[in-house]
Each structure stands twice: as structure tokens, then as C-alpha cells.
Enzyme design. Structure first.
Site, PDB file in Angstrom:
ATOM      1  N   TYR A 202      46.752  47.412  32.376  1.00 43.04           N
ATOM      2  CA  TYR A 202      46.607  47.049  33.777  1.00 43.04           C
ATOM      3  C   TYR A 202      47.807  46.193  34.199  1.00 43.04           C
ATOM      4  O   TYR A 202      48.198  45.263  33.491  1.00 43.04           O
ATOM      5  CB  TYR A 202      45.296  46.274  33.944  1.00 43.04           C
ATOM      6  CG  TYR A 202      44.858  46.067  35.361  1.00 43.04           C
ATOM      7  CD1 TYR A 202      44.457  47.136  36.149  1.00 43.04           C
ATOM      8  CD2 TYR A 202      44.814  44.792  35.905  1.00 43.04           C
ATOM      9  CE1 TYR A 202      44.035  46.931  37.455  1.00 43.04           C
ATOM     10  CE2 TYR A 202      44.391  44.576  37.206  1.00 43.04           C
ATOM     11  CZ  TYR A 202      44.016  45.656  37.976  1.00 43.04           C
ATOM     12  OH  TYR A 202      43.597  45.446  39.259  1.00 43.04           O
TER      13      TYR A 202
ATOM     14  N   ASP B 258      40.381  46.047  26.465  1.00 41.14           N
ATOM     15  CA  ASP B 258      39.870  46.183  27.824  1.00 41.14           C
ATOM     16  C   ASP B 258      39.321  47.605  27.930  1.00 41.14           C
ATOM     17  O   ASP B 258      40.079  48.574  27.991  1.00 41.14           O
ATOM     18  CB  ASP B 258      41.022  45.940  28.818  1.00 41.14           C
ATOM     19  CG  ASP B 258      40.597  46.128  30.276  1.00 41.14           C
ATOM     20  OD1 ASP B 258      39.562  46.783  30.526  1.00 41.14           O
ATOM     21  OD2 ASP B 258      41.314  45.620  31.156  1.00 41.14           O
TER      22      ASP B 258
ATOM     23  N   ARG C 115      28.810  25.381  37.165  1.00 37.83           N
ATOM     24  CA  ARG C 115      29.960  25.903  36.405  1.00 37.83           C
ATOM     25  C   ARG C 115      29.612  26.096  34.931  1.00 37.83           C
ATOM     26  O   ARG C 115      30.265  26.847  34.213  1.00 37.83           O
ATOM     27  CB  ARG C 115      31.192  24.999  36.577  1.00 37.83           C
ATOM     28  CG  ARG C 115      32.441  25.645  36.067  1.00 37.83           C
ATOM     29  CD  ARG C 115      33.785  24.987  36.407  1.00 37.83           C
ATOM     30  NE  ARG C 115      33.754  23.802  37.205  1.00 37.83           N
ATOM     31  CZ  ARG C 115      33.653  22.553  36.706  1.00 37.83           C
ATOM     32  NH1 ARG C 115      33.589  22.371  35.406  1.00 37.83           N
ATOM     33  NH2 ARG C 115      33.610  21.525  37.516  1.00 37.83           N
TER      34      ARG C 115
ATOM     35  N   LYS D 190      34.058  47.624  38.267  1.00 43.99           N
ATOM     36  CA  LYS D 190      34.180  49.088  38.193  1.00 43.99           C
ATOM     37  C   LYS D 190      32.831  49.707  37.780  1.00 43.99           C
ATOM     38  O   LYS D 190      31.906  49.647  38.551  1.00 43.99           O
ATOM     39  CB  LYS D 190      35.324  49.455  37.245  1.00 43.99           C
ATOM     40  CG  LYS D 190      36.586  48.589  37.426  1.00 43.99           C
ATOM     41  CD  LYS D 190      37.311  48.817  38.746  1.00 43.99           C
ATOM     42  CE  LYS D 190      38.389  47.791  39.023  1.00 43.99           C
ATOM     43  NZ  LYS D 190      39.428  47.653  38.014  1.00 43.99           N
TER      44      LYS D 190
HETATM   45  C1  LIG Z   1      40.391  46.593  37.740  1.00 41.86           C
HETATM   46  C2  LIG Z   1      40.836  46.342  36.369  1.00 41.86           C
HETATM   47  C3  LIG Z   1      41.090  45.046  35.909  1.00 41.86           C
HETATM   48  C4  LIG Z   1      40.983  43.842  36.816  1.00 41.86           C
HETATM   49  O1  LIG Z   1      39.678  43.618  37.206  1.00 41.86           O
HETATM   50  P1  LIG Z   1      39.301  42.857  38.596  1.00 41.86           P
HETATM   51  O2  LIG Z   1      37.815  42.851  38.555  1.00 41.86           O
HETATM   52  O3  LIG Z   1      39.881  43.690  39.698  1.00 41.86           O
HETATM   53  O4  LIG Z   1      39.928  41.517  38.518  1.00 41.86           O
HETATM   54  C5  LIG Z   1      41.463  44.870  34.595  1.00 41.86           C
HETATM   55  N1  LIG Z   1      41.606  45.919  33.759  1.00 41.86           N
HETATM   56  C6  LIG Z   1      41.378  47.186  34.169  1.00 41.86           C
HETATM   57  C7  LIG Z   1      41.554  48.304  33.198  1.00 41.86           C
HETATM   58  C8  LIG Z   1      41.002  47.445  35.479  1.00 41.86           C
HETATM   59  O5  LIG Z   1      40.791  48.702  35.880  1.00 41.86           O
END
Ligand SMILES: *Cc1c(COP(=O)(O)O)cnc(C)c1O
Length: 404
Positions: A122, A194, A69, A219
């Protein structure tokens, strides 16, 4: 060691994606990054243990840890690469994008604080802010996207953080990062962007004075739809605090996902070049098509944030949103007629994906309720992969010809 910071020449992102952050030689002089699939680490004797504990107390353990961890050499390697790509001091990886978001917010905020979130963030991020943080007496104000005036009006003496996305989903709004970070610094508020939809190839928010940048590595960074991970990058003032919160909350990335991520990131810049090019070509094609009502893509002159996007982004990304000239049913017909693009949520991978938000994230709502939150029944989101743009456009052209 091959740290790019050791030379004054700034390396291209193509090079950084492949070689950035690498501490060679790897174990046993392996060429590829070795997978250290272990939950704990050993000590030769109590003297070795004491030496480690002393070094750690002084912050001199040099990456050695006793438990999974608290760190993993495979994961640490990916963190260094991602930190270099985002031009930050340090990056910390998590088991998902949401783990990165929730752990960071819990690390940065405490009872009595206030944060500002932009509206088309999101959905789960907004849910965490509006319901979970509220339980901890952390107040949240939601403001319209790309509206610095509304953002400034929402500032309170107890505001600690401004949280936004770039570009946003599904309308790909792009905030002026220079103006945002000037405002935030003047009011002594931290900023967290983000940048999942941009990736470090298209924008590096830290270089505009933003404090922290977050990506769902699920992504573009991973890029192959085969892992979940998240990452936060920033300065040495902030990232260690978030890492310590991770050590408590425990949403660490699995070493194998870290290995897959490292492999995915190697082609990140290459993939994004293709996706940026296809994005623009597809957006222009759709904009000129009589069966398409409107297209949202920051690379188009018609996009409300085109000027700011052109100034601060190196590419406009692989997501294109558009409205079909038709109702829910006609739009579904179009989606079904598309052959190459696969129906799935998510984005940023090598396969082109298509979704009709009315049938995915907004399924429970009625047409009117969807209209109130700004999602038309005829809205389609395309996440372009790395197939040939001519094949994708040909496919879309054929599917559009079937729309009643
Ligand atoms: C998919 C996504 C998230 C969340 O990410 P996960 O890996 O699915 O937990 C957060 N912000 C944006 C803009 C996203 O497209």
C-alpha cells in the site's frame, strides 16, 4: 459464554462471523451488541477506585478501564470476534488501517533497526516506512513481491521485521507464507502481513507461522463502505505491546464505528463466498474476451502465483485487475460505459467499484513514469460487490463492446 475454543470441534467461518468471540449475556440481556458510547467510566467511591487501581496494577481489572482511550466494551467485543476469525490470541482495533500500520511499526521498531517491505505494498505504508521511519533512523529496504530470494538477500543483522501484503494491489501477488515464516524464524525476524485483500475468510496468515496480521477493516471486514477502522491480530507476546503503543498514540476506533464493524463482520463469510465466486467468474469472462489484453486474478491458471494461492487460500477474493486492449482514452471510455460498477477508490464493500489506477493513485505521473512503476494507462481494477455475477458480467460485456 460461547467461546468456540471451549470445544474441540472447529466451527465454520460462517458461524464464527456471527457468534465468534461473543461474551453473552450482553448488558441488560440485549440480543444485539449494545453501543457503549462513552469517553470515560465512573467509580462509586474512592474504595472502588482503589480496588480498580490495584486490580489494574496486577493486570486483573478484567476489561474494566477508566477512560475511553484504554478500552471500550463494544470495541472489545469486536476485537474478540476478529481474533477468533484470524485464529489469533488477541486483536486490537484502530481508527483506520493506516493507524493500525503506523502504530504497530512504531511499537515494533526502534532507532537503528532495519525492516524489509515488498514493493507493491500500500502506497501510504511504503511512504511511512521510506520517509517517516527514516527520520527515526529506522532503515527500510524495498524488495520485489513474491521473491523470497531477494527478501533473503536484503536481510541484515539489524533486520527486525518483514512487512508484506497478501494478495498485493493491483496485481494480486501471493507470497508463500510457509516459506516466509520459516526464513524469518531462522533469522529471528518478525513478520507482519497486511491481509486486507484476502480477509480472514480467504487466508489466515497466523496459521502459517506469521507473527502478526493486519487488516484495513474499512474494506472487507466492515464491508459496507460506511466506516474506517484497522485491526492487528497475533499472539499474547506481541499484541499487548502494540495495544500499549495505541494507548500513547491514541488512534482508537470510535465505539460507533466498532458497532458498525461488528454488524458488518456478521455477514463477512457470506459476502466473501459470493465475492470469491463472482471474482472467478468475472476473471474467466475477461480472460476470454478479445478486447482484454491481460487479467490478473490468483484463481486463474495464468496468474504467476496461482499454485501457491491455490494451496494457502480458501478463496481468491473479489478484486480483479485487467488491461483493456486500448490507450488511456479508450480505457476511460470503457470505464464510463460500465453502468453497475461505481467509480470510487476502496474495495471490499457490497457495491461493485471500478477504477482506472492511472486516473486515481497514479494521476500525477506521465504515461512513461507509470510504465516505470508498472502501472499501464489501460489498467482497470474491479472490486466486486455482492450483486448477481450475471448482471456484472452482462454490464462488462456491454461496456467492452463500446471500446474503440
Ligand atoms: C486501504 C488499505 C490500507 C489503509 O487502510 P485505511 O483504513 O484506509 O487507513 C492499508 N493496506 C491496504 C492493503 C489497504 O487496501
Amino acid at each position: 459464554m460461547n467461546h468456540s475454543r471451549e470445544t474441540s470441534h472447529t466451527k465454520s467461518d460462517l458461524t464464527l462471523a456471527v457468534r465468534g468471540g461473543e461474551m453473552r449475556p450482553f448488558s441488560q440481556h440485549a440480543l444485539a451488541l449494545p453501543l457503549m458510547q462513552t469517553a470515560a467510566y465512573t467509580f462509586e467511591d474512592t474504595a472502588d477506585l482503589r480496588k480498580f487501581m490495584d486490580a489494574r496494577m496486577w493486570g486483573l481489572a478484567d476489561g474494566r478501564t477508566e477512560y475511553g482511550r484504554y478500552g471500550n466494551p463494544t470495541v472489545a467485543q469486536v476485537e474478540r470476534k476478529l481474533a477468533e476469525l484470524d485464529a489469533g490470541d488477541e486483536a486490537v482495533l484502530f481508527s483506520s488501517g493506516m493507524a493500525a500500520m503506523t502504530t504497530s511499526l512504531l511499537a515494533l521498531l526502534r532507532s537503528g533497526d532495519h525492516l524489509i517491505v515488498t514493493q507493491d505494498s500500500y502506497r501510504r505504508t511504503r511512504q511511512f516506512c521510506e520517509s517517516f521511519l527514516a527520520r527515526l533512523n529506522i532503515a527500510c529496504t524495498v524488495v520485489p513481491p513474491s521473491d523470497l530470494g531477494a527478501l533473503e538477500d536484503a536481510l541484515r543483522p539489524e533486520t527486525k521485521l518483514i512487512l508484506s501484503e497478501l494478495p498485493t494491489n493491483p496485481y494480486l501477488r501471493v507470497l508463500d507464507l510457509h516459506a516466509l515464516s520459516r526464513l524469518a524464524k531462522r533469522r529471528q525476524v518478525k513478520t507482519l502481513i497486511d491481509a486486507t485483500f484476502a480477509s480472514p475468510i480467504n487466508v489466515r496468515p497466523l496459521s502459517f507461522g506469521v507473527d502478526l496480521v493486519l487488516h484495513s477493516a474499512t474494506k472487507y471486514l466492515g464491508g459496507h463502505n460506511d466506516l474506517l477502522a484497522g485491526v492487528v491480530t497475533g499472539s499474547r507476546d506481541l499484541v499487548p505491546m502494540i495495544r500499549q503503543a495505541l494507548w500513547v498514540m491514541g488512534a482508537v476506533v470510535d465505539p460507533h464505528a466498532g458497532l458498525l464493524l461488528n454488524r458488518g463482520v456478521k455477514t463477512l463469510a457470506l459476502r466473501l463466498r459470493q465475492q470469491n465466486q463472482t471474482g472467478l467468474a468475472v476473471a474467466r469472462f475477461l480472460e476470454g474476451h478479445p478486447r482484454v489484453r491481460q487479467v490478473w486474478y490468483p484463481g486463474l491458471d495464468s496468474h504467476p502465483d496461482h499454485a501457491v494461492a491455490a494451496e494457502q487460500m480458501d478463496g481468491f477474493g473479489g478484486v480483479v485487475s485487467f488491461e483493456i486492449d486500448g490507450d488511456l482514452q479508450a480505457t476511460s471510455q470503457f470505464v464510463d460505459a460500465v453502468e453497475l460498477a461505481i467509480i470510487a477508490p476502496s474495495l471490499g464493500g457490497v457495491e461493485t467499484l471500478i477504477e482506472q489506477p492511472a486516473l486515481m493513485s497514479y494521476y500525477e505521473l506521465s504515461t512513461e513514469e507509470r510504465q516505470d512503476v508498472g502501472i499501464a494507462d489501460s489498467l482497470v481494477r474491479l472490486s466486486l460487490g455482492i450483486e448477481d455475477e450475471r448482471d456484472i458480467i452482462h454490464d462488462l460485456q456491454h461496456a467492452l463492446s463500446t471500446v474503440a
